[in-house]
Design a protein around this motif. Sequence first.
Motif, PDB file in Angstrom:
ATOM      1  N   ASP A 148       0.750  -1.486  -0.082  1.00 45.67           N
ATOM      2  CA  ASP A 148       0.064   0.198  -0.059  1.00 45.67           C
ATOM      3  C   ASP A 148       0.893   1.223   0.001  1.00 45.67           C
ATOM      4  OD1 ASP A 148      -2.445  -1.668  -0.002  1.00 45.67           O
ATOM      5  OD2 ASP A 148      -2.236  -1.583   2.324  1.00 45.67           O
ATOM      6  N   THR A 206      -1.499   0.314   8.930  1.00 42.20           N
ATOM      7  CA  THR A 206      -2.864  -0.081   8.739  1.00 42.20           C
ATOM      8  C   THR A 206      -3.794  -0.458  10.101  1.00 42.20           C
ATOM      9  OG1 THR A 206      -2.034  -1.204   6.654  1.00 42.20           O
ATOM     10  CG2 THR A 206      -4.108  -2.015   7.542  1.00 42.20           C
ATOM     11  N   ARG A 264      -4.706  -5.563   2.797  1.00 39.00           N
ATOM     12  CA  ARG A 264      -3.721  -4.936   2.250  1.00 39.00           C
ATOM     13  C   ARG A 264      -3.338  -5.377   0.773  1.00 39.00           C
ATOM     14  NH1 ARG A 264       1.787  -7.261   5.071  1.00 39.00           N
ATOM     15  NH2 ARG A 264       2.117  -9.117   4.064  1.00 39.00           N
TER      16      ARG A 264
END
Length: 308
Positions: A148, A206, A264
């Motif tokens: 990401d 995250t 992800r």
Amino acid sequence: MQLQQLAYFVAVADQRHFTKAAAQAGVAQPSLSQQIKALERDLGAPLFQRARGNLTLTDAGEALLPIARRILADTENARRAVLEVAVLGRGRVRLGATPSLCTGLLPSMLGAFRAEHPGIELILHESGSRDLQRELTEGALDLALVIDARLGDDDPLQIVPLVTEDLVVVSPLDGPPPVEAPEMTVADLEGRPLVMFRDGYDLRETVVDACRGAGFEATFAIEGGELDAVLQFVRAGLGIAVVPSTVGYDRFRVTPFSAPGLARTVLLARRRDLEPPRAARALGRHMLDFLARAAATNTLPPGTRLPA
């Protein structure tokens, strides 16, 4: 002095005959003789003695012959080395990847690549996504598998999405489940002690961002570990952890997130301003093809899918 002249010289020295040497070299005899004379002029000494139909080497010719053979052999070795690289017989790839990818997705992909290209040296460096991006930018890596990445138009890295992984919660197998239901939400993480990765890991960012998006701050029981350490701390009962679904967790209780869940995207990154070596480009194509074939045959690991 030219390589072709040295090749003609060695041919004459072996054949002891200009016409036979020309036939061996695939050149007209006058052209070969002219090149030998030009070589002698460059060196300032005759290389052959021509008397009564016999052709022998002069002292200068005897001195030059082993050197000429070595030069021609080294040239052929260099040509073969370049050719082997060109056809991927040899080469080197410096690949960066996160520890969870090294445990989960990467082994099968690299195993298949190694089977196709056994002469290519693979050098793997494990670290967090942010660290890998920095090392890739600095030229320490050829390719990196990152997560990401938030890149701008002027970023030095170029990325290609590879696969999307679901995230799950792991807890001790001999302890109580984190929730009574078979699935949990991000809100269920509130107030629960989390075993957290160190700075530089995408999983840390995250989880922290997801908790803040749900209106609370994550609670850390312990932080700063790599994947193996995180799992050991979970097994010891320090807390629960959010991890990728593709890593094997046989000795843990695994609880998925309910829809829309947490996920992800794994990205293949390279420098934008520098073409990777041929072997690295081949590895990048192999990863994309490997995952595409797995998706087409429904053999992607559970909890993974190709990016939309």
